[in-house]
Design an enzyme around this catalytic site. Structure first.
Site, PDB file in Angstrom:
ATOM      1  N   ASP A  62       0.830  -1.211   0.000  1.00  0.00           N
ATOM      2  CA  ASP A  62       0.000   0.000   0.000  1.00  0.00           C
ATOM      3  C   ASP A  62       0.864   1.261   0.000  1.00  0.00           C
ATOM      4  O   ASP A  62       1.977   1.255   0.525  1.00  0.00           O
ATOM      5  CB  ASP A  62      -0.918  -0.032   1.242  1.00  0.00           C
ATOM      6  CG  ASP A  62      -2.127   0.873   1.073  1.00  0.00           C
ATOM      7  OD1 ASP A  62      -2.360   1.383  -0.043  1.00  0.00           O
ATOM      8  OD2 ASP A  62      -2.841   1.075   2.076  1.00  0.00           O
ATOM      9  N   GLY A  63       0.310   2.321  -0.580  1.00  0.00           N
ATOM     10  CA  GLY A  63       0.972   3.625  -0.517  1.00  0.00           C
ATOM     11  C   GLY A  63       1.527   4.120  -1.838  1.00  0.00           C
ATOM     12  O   GLY A  63       2.200   5.166  -1.874  1.00  0.00           O
ATOM     13  N   ARG A  90       0.050   7.685  -2.676  1.00  0.00           N
ATOM     14  CA  ARG A  90       0.623   8.753  -1.839  1.00  0.00           C
ATOM     15  C   ARG A  90       2.067   9.045  -2.213  1.00  0.00           C
ATOM     16  O   ARG A  90       2.504  10.200  -2.212  1.00  0.00           O
ATOM     17  CB  ARG A  90       0.522   8.366  -0.353  1.00  0.00           C
ATOM     18  CG  ARG A  90      -0.828   8.696   0.263  1.00  0.00           C
ATOM     19  CD  ARG A  90      -1.032   7.969   1.558  1.00  0.00           C
ATOM     20  NE  ARG A  90      -1.389   6.574   1.315  1.00  0.00           N
ATOM     21  CZ  ARG A  90      -1.392   5.642   2.257  1.00  0.00           C
ATOM     22  NH1 ARG A  90      -1.027   5.936   3.484  1.00  0.00           N
ATOM     23  NH2 ARG A  90      -1.760   4.404   1.957  1.00  0.00           N
ATOM     24  N   TRP A  91       2.803   8.007  -2.567  1.00  0.00           N
ATOM     25  CA  TRP A  91       4.205   8.192  -2.980  1.00  0.00           C
ATOM     26  C   TRP A  91       4.254   9.145  -4.182  1.00  0.00           C
ATOM     27  O   TRP A  91       5.072  10.065  -4.228  1.00  0.00           O
ATOM     28  CB  TRP A  91       4.808   6.837  -3.336  1.00  0.00           C
ATOM     29  CG  TRP A  91       6.268   6.840  -3.665  1.00  0.00           C
ATOM     30  CD1 TRP A  91       7.299   6.627  -2.804  1.00  0.00           C
ATOM     31  CD2 TRP A  91       6.860   7.062  -4.952  1.00  0.00           C
ATOM     32  NE1 TRP A  91       8.503   6.701  -3.469  1.00  0.00           N
ATOM     33  CE2 TRP A  91       8.264   6.970  -4.792  1.00  0.00           C
ATOM     34  CE3 TRP A  91       6.353   7.336  -6.224  1.00  0.00           C
ATOM     35  CZ2 TRP A  91       9.158   7.124  -5.850  1.00  0.00           C
ATOM     36  CZ3 TRP A  91       7.241   7.501  -7.276  1.00  0.00           C
ATOM     37  CH2 TRP A  91       8.625   7.395  -7.079  1.00  0.00           C
ATOM     38  N   HIS A 132       2.511   3.435  -8.910  1.00  0.00           N
ATOM     39  CA  HIS A 132       2.316   2.003  -9.209  1.00  0.00           C
ATOM     40  C   HIS A 132       3.520   1.463  -9.978  1.00  0.00           C
ATOM     41  O   HIS A 132       3.990   0.356  -9.714  1.00  0.00           O
ATOM     42  CB  HIS A 132       1.034   1.796 -10.022  1.00  0.00           C
ATOM     43  CG  HIS A 132      -0.216   2.210  -9.285  1.00  0.00           C
ATOM     44  ND1 HIS A 132      -0.494   1.795  -8.004  1.00  0.00           N
ATOM     45  CD2 HIS A 132      -1.257   3.006  -9.635  1.00  0.00           C
ATOM     46  CE1 HIS A 132      -1.652   2.314  -7.608  1.00  0.00           C
ATOM     47  NE2 HIS A 132      -2.128   3.054  -8.575  1.00  0.00           N
ATOM     48  N   GLU A 137     -12.431  -4.411  -4.442  1.00  0.00           N
ATOM     49  CA  GLU A 137     -12.924  -3.037  -4.268  1.00  0.00           C
ATOM     50  C   GLU A 137     -12.183  -2.043  -5.172  1.00  0.00           C
ATOM     51  O   GLU A 137     -12.717  -0.985  -5.519  1.00  0.00           O
ATOM     52  CB  GLU A 137     -12.763  -2.599  -2.803  1.00  0.00           C
ATOM     53  CG  GLU A 137     -13.728  -3.261  -1.825  1.00  0.00           C
ATOM     54  CD  GLU A 137     -13.399  -4.725  -1.528  1.00  0.00           C
ATOM     55  OE1 GLU A 137     -12.220  -5.126  -1.682  1.00  0.00           O
ATOM     56  OE2 GLU A 137     -14.322  -5.476  -1.157  1.00  0.00           O
ATOM     57  N   TRP A 179     -11.736  -2.172  -8.202  1.00  0.00           N
ATOM     58  CA  TRP A 179     -12.449  -1.962  -9.475  1.00  0.00           C
ATOM     59  C   TRP A 179     -13.227  -0.647  -9.470  1.00  0.00           C
ATOM     60  O   TRP A 179     -13.530  -0.088 -10.519  1.00  0.00           O
ATOM     61  CB  TRP A 179     -13.428  -3.122  -9.754  1.00  0.00           C
ATOM     62  CG  TRP A 179     -12.780  -4.414 -10.142  1.00  0.00           C
ATOM     63  CD1 TRP A 179     -12.816  -5.582  -9.438  1.00  0.00           C
ATOM     64  CD2 TRP A 179     -12.028  -4.704 -11.339  1.00  0.00           C
ATOM     65  NE1 TRP A 179     -12.117  -6.569 -10.107  1.00  0.00           N
ATOM     66  CE2 TRP A 179     -11.630  -6.054 -11.272  1.00  0.00           C
ATOM     67  CE3 TRP A 179     -11.641  -3.937 -12.452  1.00  0.00           C
ATOM     68  CZ2 TRP A 179     -10.875  -6.662 -12.276  1.00  0.00           C
ATOM     69  CZ3 TRP A 179     -10.887  -4.544 -13.446  1.00  0.00           C
ATOM     70  CH2 TRP A 179     -10.514  -5.877 -13.352  1.00  0.00           C
ATOM     71  N   LEU A 236      10.214 -20.966  -5.155  1.00  0.00           N
ATOM     72  CA  LEU A 236       9.354 -19.979  -4.481  1.00  0.00           C
ATOM     73  C   LEU A 236       7.994 -19.994  -5.155  1.00  0.00           C
ATOM     74  O   LEU A 236       7.910 -19.941  -6.390  1.00  0.00           O
ATOM     75  CB  LEU A 236       9.978 -18.571  -4.602  1.00  0.00           C
ATOM     76  CG  LEU A 236       9.115 -17.394  -4.149  1.00  0.00           C
ATOM     77  CD1 LEU A 236       8.959 -17.380  -2.623  1.00  0.00           C
ATOM     78  CD2 LEU A 236       9.715 -16.054  -4.589  1.00  0.00           C
ATOM     79  N   ARG A 244       1.901  -4.995   6.144  1.00  0.00           N
ATOM     80  CA  ARG A 244       1.197  -3.948   5.390  1.00  0.00           C
ATOM     81  C   ARG A 244       2.051  -2.688   5.443  1.00  0.00           C
ATOM     82  O   ARG A 244       2.491  -2.262   6.516  1.00  0.00           O
ATOM     83  CB  ARG A 244      -0.190  -3.652   5.955  1.00  0.00           C
ATOM     84  CG  ARG A 244      -0.906  -2.588   5.094  1.00  0.00           C
ATOM     85  CD  ARG A 244      -2.365  -2.435   5.370  1.00  0.00           C
ATOM     86  NE  ARG A 244      -2.972  -1.533   4.386  1.00  0.00           N
ATOM     87  CZ  ARG A 244      -4.220  -1.568   3.995  1.00  0.00           C
ATOM     88  NH1 ARG A 244      -5.032  -2.468   4.486  1.00  0.00           N
ATOM     89  NH2 ARG A 244      -4.689  -0.710   3.104  1.00  0.00           N
TER      90      ARG A 244
END
Ligand code: IPE
Ligand code: IPE
Ligand code: MG
Length: 266
Positions: free
Chosen positions: A38-39, A42-43, A55, A85, A87, A149, A206
């Site tokens: 998240d963020g 804002r970044w 993004h 959400e 979307w 992984l 998070r």
């Protein structure tokens, strides 16, 4: 360089009593890490840039974290990339995110194969644009034999939606007679979730200072340890990941037992 129980760890190695150990041998490494990335918005906004720049920069953090998980020997990494959400966000942001995702998958295929990473997806992928689905299906199929992984992307994912889809499947089996009510236990239920076959996350991280789960893995997080980082996702570093893992290593997981019972069993 980070401190660990009074020892110093440098470049992935720890020197103790003249002997050299690799970090995974001395750190308590979670088997499965799940991250709410998240963020990004804002970044970008802090830099007066359009949100999509955040993004794009977030993709670099994904690469960094995958690399670090490989180095540390984490076997499962699950990344919350797009929620059910999400979307509802402005159409141009959603379209840009879908494009970014398709480009990321196309760029990463070679390195997934080279690093023996298996790609999985959770969420309602029927809602994704067909171009994204195509490359996603291809990548999942091509990487299905890899075992170093398991990288799971949560796309168009909502835990309530996942649980409801599992319930519908179970009810369908019960109605058609292939399942009795007594057979519905935790193991059977979990096997009908999108995460079937994955261990539950040990550690949930998070970023960006938010302290909520936002409809992520509600069933699977039952006994996960939570770590909230103030760092915005595009700035999330290998160092910050190690901090979360170190913090995890210092916790006592009791799973409902008393501390004494727990230490008697280990
Ligand atoms: C997380 O960053 C990425 C997605 C949800 C797709 P955000 O886009 O939510 O960033 P903030 O929370 O607005 O800063
Ligand atoms: C959660 O972040 C979803 C992802 C990281 C993909 P959001 O930014 O959408 O969550 P809220 O709206 O702050 O709860
Ligand atoms: Mg957000």
């Amino acid at each position: 360089m980070i401190g660990c129980s009074g020892f110093l760890i440098r470049n992935g190695f720890l020197r103790c009593a003249g002997q050299l150990f690799t970090v995974p041998e001395v750190m308590n490494i979670p088997r499965h890490i799940a991250i709410i990335m998240d963020g990004n918005g804002r970044w970008a906004e802090q830099r007066r840039l359009p949100r999509i720049f955040g993004h794009q920069q977030g993709v670099e953090s994904v690469r960094r974290v995958v690399r670090e998980c490989l180095a540390l020997g984490v076997s499962h990494l699950t990344l919350y990339a797009f929620s059910s959400e999400n979307w509802g966000r402005p159409a141009d942001e959603v379209a840009a995110l879908m494009e970014l995702l398709a480009r990321f998958l196309a760029q990463e295929l070679d390195s997934l194969m080279r690093e023996e990473i298996r790609l999985r997806v959770i969420g309602d992928i029927t809602l994704l644009p067909s171009a994204v689905r195509r490359i996603l299906d291809q990548t999942i199929q091509r990487s299905s034999g890899n075992g170093r992984l398991v990288l799971t992307l949560a796309l168009s994912y909502g835990a309530r939606d996942e649980i409801l889809r599992a319930v519908r499947r179970l009810v369908h089996q019960a109605v058609e007679g292939s399942l009795t009510l007594d057979e519905i236990d935790e193991t059977h239920f979990a096997a009908n979730l999108d995460t079937a076959g994955l261990p539950d996350p040990d550690l949930l991280i998070r970023t960006s200072g938010e302290m909520r789960v936002s409809n992520f893995l509600l069933w699977q997080l039952a006994y996960a340890e939570f770590f909230f980082s103030e760092v915005l996702w595009p700035d999330f570093s290998a160092e910050e990941l190690r901090k979360a893992i170190e913090d995890f290593g210092a916790r006592q997981r009791r799973f409902g037992l008393t501390a004494r019972q727990d230490s008697a069993e280990t």
